[in-house]
Design a protein around this motif. Sequence first.
Motif, PDB file in Angstrom:
ATOM      1  N   HIS A 110      77.769  43.414 -15.489  1.00  0.00           N
ATOM      2  CA  HIS A 110      77.223  42.443 -16.014  1.00  0.00           C
ATOM      3  C   HIS A 110      75.554  43.209 -17.310  1.00  0.00           C
ATOM      4  N   TYR A 111      75.083  42.271 -18.007  1.00  0.00           N
ATOM      5  CA  TYR A 111      73.768  42.842 -19.113  1.00  0.00           C
ATOM      6  C   TYR A 111      73.403  43.468 -17.601  1.00  0.00           C
ATOM      7  N   THR A 112      72.294  44.248 -18.046  1.00  0.00           N
ATOM      8  CA  THR A 112      70.876  44.493 -17.189  1.00  0.00           C
ATOM      9  C   THR A 112      70.025  44.091 -18.434  1.00  0.00           C
ATOM     10  N   PRO A 113      68.669  44.057 -18.082  1.00  0.00           N
ATOM     11  CA  PRO A 113      67.129  43.500 -18.825  1.00  0.00           C
ATOM     12  C   PRO A 113      67.580  44.421 -19.764  1.00  0.00           C
ATOM     13  N   ALA A 114      66.752  44.079 -21.268  1.00  0.00           N
ATOM     14  CA  ALA A 114      66.520  45.207 -22.148  1.00  0.00           C
ATOM     15  C   ALA A 114      66.646  46.143 -21.802  1.00  0.00           C
ATOM     16  N   LEU A 115      65.340  46.261 -20.991  1.00  0.00           N
ATOM     17  CA  LEU A 115      64.727  47.870 -20.952  1.00  0.00           C
ATOM     18  C   LEU A 115      65.486  48.703 -20.176  1.00  0.00           C
ATOM     19  N   GLY A 116      65.772  47.904 -18.962  1.00  0.00           N
ATOM     20  CA  GLY A 116      66.692  48.465 -18.195  1.00  0.00           C
ATOM     21  C   GLY A 116      66.884  48.069 -17.430  1.00  0.00           C
ATOM     22  N   LEU A 117      67.194  48.521 -15.825  1.00  0.00           N
ATOM     23  CA  LEU A 117      67.149  48.249 -14.146  1.00  0.00           C
ATOM     24  C   LEU A 117      65.437  49.040 -14.184  1.00  0.00           C
ATOM     25  N   PRO A 118      65.563  47.603 -13.635  1.00  0.00           N
ATOM     26  CA  PRO A 118      63.631  48.776 -12.978  1.00  0.00           C
ATOM     27  C   PRO A 118      63.703  49.391 -12.242  1.00  0.00           C
ATOM     28  N   GLU A 119      64.842  49.255 -11.174  1.00  0.00           N
ATOM     29  CA  GLU A 119      64.966  50.407 -10.250  1.00  0.00           C
ATOM     30  C   GLU A 119      65.204  51.954 -10.663  1.00  0.00           C
ATOM     31  N   LEU A 120      65.315  52.067 -11.913  1.00  0.00           N
ATOM     32  CA  LEU A 120      65.663  53.221 -12.620  1.00  0.00           C
ATOM     33  C   LEU A 120      64.479  53.786 -12.998  1.00  0.00           C
ATOM     34  N   SER A 170      53.212  54.750 -15.188  1.00  0.00           N
ATOM     35  CA  SER A 170      53.951  53.404 -14.851  1.00  0.00           C
ATOM     36  C   SER A 170      55.180  53.240 -15.360  1.00  0.00           C
ATOM     37  N   ALA A 171      56.048  52.936 -14.332  1.00  0.00           N
ATOM     38  CA  ALA A 171      57.421  52.366 -14.585  1.00  0.00           C
ATOM     39  C   ALA A 171      57.257  51.328 -15.607  1.00  0.00           C
ATOM     40  N   SER A 172      56.481  50.771 -16.219  1.00  0.00           N
ATOM     41  CA  SER A 172      56.512  49.906 -17.093  1.00  0.00           C
ATOM     42  C   SER A 172      56.095  49.553 -18.447  1.00  0.00           C
ATOM     43  N   ARG A 173      55.539  51.475 -18.265  1.00  0.00           N
ATOM     44  CA  ARG A 173      56.115  52.498 -20.112  1.00  0.00           C
ATOM     45  C   ARG A 173      57.398  52.842 -20.632  1.00  0.00           C
ATOM     46  N   ILE A 174      58.512  52.993 -19.210  1.00  0.00           N
ATOM     47  CA  ILE A 174      59.254  53.517 -19.958  1.00  0.00           C
ATOM     48  C   ILE A 174      60.405  52.437 -20.273  1.00  0.00           C
ATOM     49  N   ALA A 175      61.420  52.651 -21.420  1.00  0.00           N
ATOM     50  CA  ALA A 175      62.348  52.166 -21.548  1.00  0.00           C
ATOM     51  C   ALA A 175      64.168  53.120 -21.761  1.00  0.00           C
ATOM     52  N   ILE A 176      64.464  51.895 -20.591  1.00  0.00           N
ATOM     53  CA  ILE A 176      65.984  53.086 -21.278  1.00  0.00           C
ATOM     54  C   ILE A 176      66.625  52.197 -22.227  1.00  0.00           C
ATOM     55  N   THR A 177      67.284  53.501 -22.967  1.00  0.00           N
ATOM     56  CA  THR A 177      67.872  53.459 -23.901  1.00  0.00           C
ATOM     57  C   THR A 177      69.236  53.987 -24.019  1.00  0.00           C
ATOM     58  N   PRO A 178      70.063  53.627 -24.717  1.00  0.00           N
ATOM     59  CA  PRO A 178      71.461  54.050 -25.152  1.00  0.00           C
ATOM     60  C   PRO A 178      71.727  55.594 -25.698  1.00  0.00           C
ATOM     61  N   GLY A 179      71.778  56.402 -24.592  1.00  0.00           N
ATOM     62  CA  GLY A 179      70.816  58.222 -25.251  1.00  0.00           C
ATOM     63  C   GLY A 179      69.193  58.040 -25.666  1.00  0.00           C
ATOM     64  N   ALA A 180      69.259  59.330 -25.622  1.00  0.00           N
ATOM     65  CA  ALA A 180      67.733  59.365 -26.754  1.00  0.00           C
ATOM     66  C   ALA A 180      68.172  59.523 -28.365  1.00  0.00           C
ATOM     67  N   SER A 181      69.322  58.859 -28.874  1.00  0.00           N
ATOM     68  CA  SER A 181      69.158  58.587 -29.779  1.00  0.00           C
ATOM     69  C   SER A 181      68.628  57.325 -30.011  1.00  0.00           C
ATOM     70  N   GLY A 182      69.650  56.905 -28.847  1.00  0.00           N
ATOM     71  CA  GLY A 182      68.633  54.729 -29.194  1.00  0.00           C
ATOM     72  C   GLY A 182      67.697  54.754 -28.839  1.00  0.00           C
ATOM     73  N   ALA A 183      66.650  55.476 -28.121  1.00  0.00           N
ATOM     74  CA  ALA A 183      65.469  55.769 -27.584  1.00  0.00           C
ATOM     75  C   ALA A 183      64.950  56.181 -29.531  1.00  0.00           C
TER      76      ALA A 183
END
Length: 398
Positions: free
Chosen positions: A63-73, A90-103
Motif C-alpha cells: 500500500h501507499y506509505t506516507p508521502a515523505l517515506g517510511l518513518p523508519e527508513l 534529524s529524520a524530520s529533515r529527510i524526504a524519501i523520493t523516487p530516486g535522486a531524480s525525484g528528489a
Amino acid sequence: MTGFASRTEEIAPFQVMAILQQAQTLAAQGIDVIHLEIGEPDFTTPAPIVEAGIEALKQGKTHYTPALGLPELRQKIADFYRTRYGVDVSASRIAITPGASGALLLLMAARLEAGDELLMADPGYPCNRHFARVFEAQGRLIATTADSGFQLTPEHIEKNWTEGASKAVLMASPANPTGAMISHEVLEKIAQVTADQGGELWVDEIYHGLTYHDASDSRFAGQRPQTALALGEHVVVINSFSKYFGMTGWRLGWMVVPEHYIPVIERLAQNLFLAPTTPSQYGALAAFDNDSLAIMEARRLELQQRRDYLLAELPKLGFKIPVVPDGAFYIYADASALTQDTQVFCQQLLQETGVAITPGFDFGDQNANVYIRIAYTTNIERLEQAIARIKAWLQKES
Ligand SMILES: Cc1ncc(COP(=O)(O)O)c(C=O)c1O
C-alpha cells in the motif's frame, strides 16, 4: 510536430540512452556488445535488500506509505549520517523520493521560479538542466577545466552569479561524468560565497561511498568521509539508493533539506507522486545492515581495481586522463589525439567493435567534441576485451 509545450523543445534526449538502444539493437543481431556507456554497474542488488523487498511483498506491504517515506527508513538514513559521517541530521529533515531524480524534481519544483538560474558545472550530469527547464528556469552551465578537477570553484560562483536571476548552485561530488571530487574546504568556501550572494547550495552525493583515494593521499588521509551536511542546515543534499547501494531499478532516493522546506516538499510529493514505492522502501531498510554494507565494500574494491586497470591501459591507446577520478565509476578521457569528433568516433567504435562508450557532448558543450566517458561497469575480463578491441580498431584506422 505541434501542440507540445515550448519548454519541451530545449529538453535534449539523454544521448547515452540512444547509444544504449543502438547497442541493444546490435546485441539483438547477435553482436557481442561490451557496455561501457551506461551509468549502472553489472552488480545486482545485494541479497539482503532483495530478500527484505520480497518479504515485504509476501507480507502484503503493497500500500501507499506516507508521502515523505517510511518513518523508519528516514530514521535509518539519519542514523547512517551519524555513524558514517559523524553528522547529526534529524529524520524530520529527510524526504524519501523516487530516486535522486525525484528528489531533484521536488527540490526544483519547490524552489525555482520561472526565469531563475541554477549554476552548474560543464561537464555535468545532463538531466539537471533539463529538470530546470521543466520549471521554466535555466541551467547556467559554467565551463570548468581540469585545473579545478572539472568542479566549480568559489571564483566561478562569484563571476557567474547574476543578481536577481541566480538562485542556487548545484554540484555533485564525486561527479558524473568525471568521477572527480571536491575537497571539503573548497566546498565550504563555495557554500560561503553562495550564501553571501543570498543563494542556496545543493550537493548531489549520489556517488558517495564509491571513492577510491588511498590512505597516502594527503588530501583525504585519515579523514572520515565528509558530507556537505556538515556545513550546516542550510545546505541541501541529494542522495540515492541507486549507485552505492546497487538499487537503480528500485527507483529510490532521498534528500535532506532545511526543516522549513519539509511542509512544501511534502505537499508537492503528495501531489506529484503520492509516495515513493513501498516494496523498495522495505528493501532499503536492509541496506544499512552490516551484511549489506560488507557486500557494498567488496564491490567498491572491485570497482577500484577496474578503475586502476583502465587508468593504466587507456593512456597506452592515446587517451589522456587529465583528472584521475577519485570516485563514481567513470573515466572522463580526452581523445583529441585520436579524433576531433567523439560523436562520430563513438558511433563507429560501437558499430565496428561492439564497444559502447559515451561521447562528451552528452555532458555539456565545453570541449565535448574531444571527450568521452567510459563507465567501468563491467568486469575486468570484459574490460580487457574492450581494450583489446579498441586497440585493434585504432591500429586498423591509422
Ligand atoms: C549525478 C547524478 N545525479 C542523479 C542521478 C539520478 O539517479 P537516480 O537513479 O537516483 O534517479 C544520476 C544518475 O546517473 C547521476 O549520475
